[in-house]
Design an enzyme around this catalytic site. Structure first.
Site, PDB file in Angstrom:
ATOM      1  N   GLU A 195       0.845  -1.669   0.069  1.00  0.00           N
ATOM      2  CA  GLU A 195       0.145  -0.044  -0.348  1.00  0.00           C
ATOM      3  C   GLU A 195       1.267   1.334   0.234  1.00  0.00           C
ATOM      4  O   GLU A 195       1.149   2.261   0.763  1.00  0.00           O
ATOM      5  CB  GLU A 195      -0.555   0.259   1.326  1.00  0.00           C
ATOM      6  CG  GLU A 195      -2.018  -0.931   0.816  1.00  0.00           C
ATOM      7  CD  GLU A 195      -2.879  -1.203   2.350  1.00  0.00           C
ATOM      8  OE1 GLU A 195      -3.055  -0.095   3.122  1.00  0.00           O
ATOM      9  OE2 GLU A 195      -3.783  -2.103   2.318  1.00  0.00           O
ATOM     10  N   GLU A 314      -4.410  -8.244   0.222  1.00  0.00           N
ATOM     11  CA  GLU A 314      -5.608  -7.592   2.072  1.00  0.00           C
ATOM     12  C   GLU A 314      -7.483  -8.163   1.544  1.00  0.00           C
ATOM     13  O   GLU A 314      -7.688  -6.748   0.557  1.00  0.00           O
ATOM     14  CB  GLU A 314      -5.463  -6.757   2.413  1.00  0.00           C
ATOM     15  CG  GLU A 314      -4.473  -6.810   2.962  1.00  0.00           C
ATOM     16  CD  GLU A 314      -3.758  -6.278   3.640  1.00  0.00           C
ATOM     17  OE1 GLU A 314      -4.693  -4.828   4.105  1.00  0.00           O
ATOM     18  OE2 GLU A 314      -2.103  -6.002   3.718  1.00  0.00           O
TER      19      GLU A 314
END
Length: 588
Positions: A195, A314
């Site tokens: 991220e 995720e």
């Protein structure tokens, strides 16, 4: 479309010195990967050999489904146990494999163990610890995804302002990781960075910066030789975001590298209002379903249809479940999300990794699921669909006469088999009527199910379908909750509440002039657990200190509490200095 196969059952390596000698010989001959260090009491572990990993990247990533995250552990700051989890053990990873997972993502934050000046050396003991956990996972028959995790927001984000130094440190980190894992089998994958975020820059600039990180990572790893020459490498989008423009940019990066062993990764935590219960997002409704449909359709169109595998590194709900707070998201609505995501993953041909922070799904101390029924739905979603309904509750008002109640079936392509109460099958035409997907339970049936009509769940029905898990429907007796006047302070304020069998869904807050009150200015519906939360055991609704501090001085905030029965209860709150006064609004 590629269907997800049943998770393979991996046996433990055989005991005895002979097995260890045989494994060593295979390694010397190059017929097997390196072995992990055995934990005390364990037999010699055996990693998956390179020969067992499908040559084609799409097939290899498909073999990794389903996947699980060892979250808040090696990625915790400043050390492994800092965020409340015990140290990872081989027994934990064995449990993960025995529960049906085929792969594990091991997030690692390196910043506290890497010098921030050249040559940016990583602590040898920490590298050894990471390798120990990675090797345990492979010895248990799991694929492993290893990454650079919270470094993304600790120092990598500065690449836009300090490009040369950040890239030098980033490259040095991956050179050291590559060297340490150079001879690991191909069951180990490297993920460039988790991220990545870059502050207040345009989306186009974010894509450029991630492209530079991804390509630099690729160059460093491939140049390190050994098993890294054909290791599967996982490349991300800015923030792991699955938007059209960011995934298009990632496709350009991957296709431009001309490397058949590359994997795209994004994350998915559902439609934001539903994922955290804000802006009235209390149901897994059409907006939430459409959001998921669109995201997974984009993955398929941009990547898997073009032969590029996708690893959803995720997924889950941002606020569910959580042992530390009341559940933000109604149970049945959460089950609909997990069921739907499993279906979409199969449709798109992608692999999904459940984000588990340690307090949510698998209890790291007991090695048992905190909510076995929830995990049953997740596990079922890997291979088949399950039917659901418009809600998993039927509310009967105690102060009123019991009347016909209806629900709508979500068949999800399955055949409806009927309704059961325990071992007893209800009779269509006598106990309920069915018109297309609409079930109407008769008043006489509900009267029996309600029993003595005590507040709360009186009985539970099951809607069963031709495949998958049955849908549980609670029959609940309630009355409209009652809130009482009270006073408190700007630091502590709790509204006395008689729940009377009902549950709080959300809270709306406005001022008299129509503007929104509370922490969130863009919607009157405040965020569950952040702005307010129910405290059922103590018979209150708590307004958080942050919410109280955000209220205008001397001006009344009009609150509407929405409950899952559909009941709405109004309340007024006024802050004056350190004092907060709450007043119940009488029904007209």
């Amino acid at each position: 479309m590629k269907d997800i196969r049943q998770p393979a059952r991996q046996g433990r390596p055989g005991p005895g010195r002979l097995a260890g000698l045989l494994m060593a010989l295979l390694v010397i001959l190059g017929l097997a990967g390196s072995t992990a260090t055995a934990a005390p009491g364990d037999s010699a572990p055996q990693a998956l050999s390179t020969g067992k990993v499908p040559a084609r990247a799409m097939d290899a990533v498909d073999a990794m489904q389903p996947s699980w995250n060892l979250g808040n552990t090696l990625d915790a700051i400043p050390e492994e146990t800092s965020w409340g989890n015990p140290k990872a053990t081989r027994e934990l990873l064995r449990t993960v494999r025995e529960q049906g997972f085929r792969s594990v993502r091991i997030p690692v934050t390196w910043s506290n163990y890497q010098k921030d000046t050249a040559p940016y050396a990583v602590d040898a003991a920490y590298m050894s610890r990471v390798k120990e956990v990675v090797d345990w996972a492979q010895a248990e028959g799991l694929y492993v995804v290893l990454n650079v995790h919270h470094d993304s927001w600790q120092w990598v984000y500065e690449v836009s302002a300090d490009r040369d130094q950040v890239l030098a440190r980033f490259d040095s980190l991956w050179k050291q990781i590559s060297a340490a894992f150079r001879d690991e089998p191909r069951t180990l994958l490297f993920e460039s960075i988790n991220e990545p975020t870059f502050g207040d820059v345009s989306d186009a600039r974010k894509a450029e910066l991630v492209h530079e990180l991804n390509t630099s990572f690729h160059k460093v790893v491939r140049a390190s030789g050994g098993g890294n020459e054909n290791r599967l490498l996982v490349l991300t989008t800015p923030g792991g975001t699955p938007s059209q423009d960011f995934m298009d940019s990632l496709y350009t990066t991957i296709s431009g590298l001309g490397d058949k062993n590359l994997v795209a990764t994004v994350h998915y935590y559902s439609f934001f209002p539903f994922s955290v219960n804000i802006a009235g997002g209390t149901r897994y409704d059409e907006k939430s379903r459409n959001d998921a449909d669109d995201v997974f359709a984009r993955m398929k169109h941009i990547f898997t249809d073009r032969g590029i595998p996708v690893y959803v590194g995720e997924y889950g709900l941002l606020a569910y479940p959580d042992d530390n707070h009341p559940s933000r998201i109604e149970r049945g609505e959460a089950l609909k999300y997990y069921e739907h995501i499993g279906h979409l993953a199969r449709t798109a041909g992608v692999t999904t990794a459940l984000w588990d922070p340690g307090f949510a799904y698998l209890n790291r101390q007991t090695l048992k699921w905190r909510d076995p029924a929830l995990f049953a739905w997740i596990k079922s979603s890997w291979t088949t669909r399950s039917g659901t309904a418009s809600f998993d509750r039927i509310y009967l008002k105690k102060s009123g006469q019991i009347e016909v109640q209806s629900l709508t079936l979500n068949r999800n392509g399955l055949k409806f088999r009927g309704l059961w109460h325990g071992d007893t099958k209800l009779v269509e035409g006598r106990d309920y009527t069915l018109f297309e997907d609409r079930i109407a339970l008769r008043a006489s049936t509900l009267t029996k199910l309600a029993g003595d009509r005590a507040y709360g769940v009186n009985s539970t029905l099951q809607a069963r379908f031709s495949k998958g898990l049955p849908w549980q429907i609670d029959v609940i007796t309630y009355d409209t909750p009652v809130l009482s006047d009270t006073t408190g302070t700007k630091d502590k304020f709790a509204i006395p509440t008689k729940y009377q069998g009902d549950d709080l869904a959300t809270m709306e807050a406005t001022y008299g002039d129509g503007t929104n009150a509370g922490l969130t200015s863009w919607t009157p519906f405040q965020e569950f657990n952040i702005a307010f939360r129910p405290d059922v055991p103590n018979g209150t609704i708590i307004l958080t200190a942050d919410t109280l501090k955000s209220l205008r001085e001397g001006e009344t905030a009009n609150l509407t509490f929405h409950f899952h029965s559909g009941a709405k209860v109004k309340y007024k709150v006024t802050k004056s200095g350190d004092t907060v006064t709450g007043t119940a609004v009488k029904e007209s």
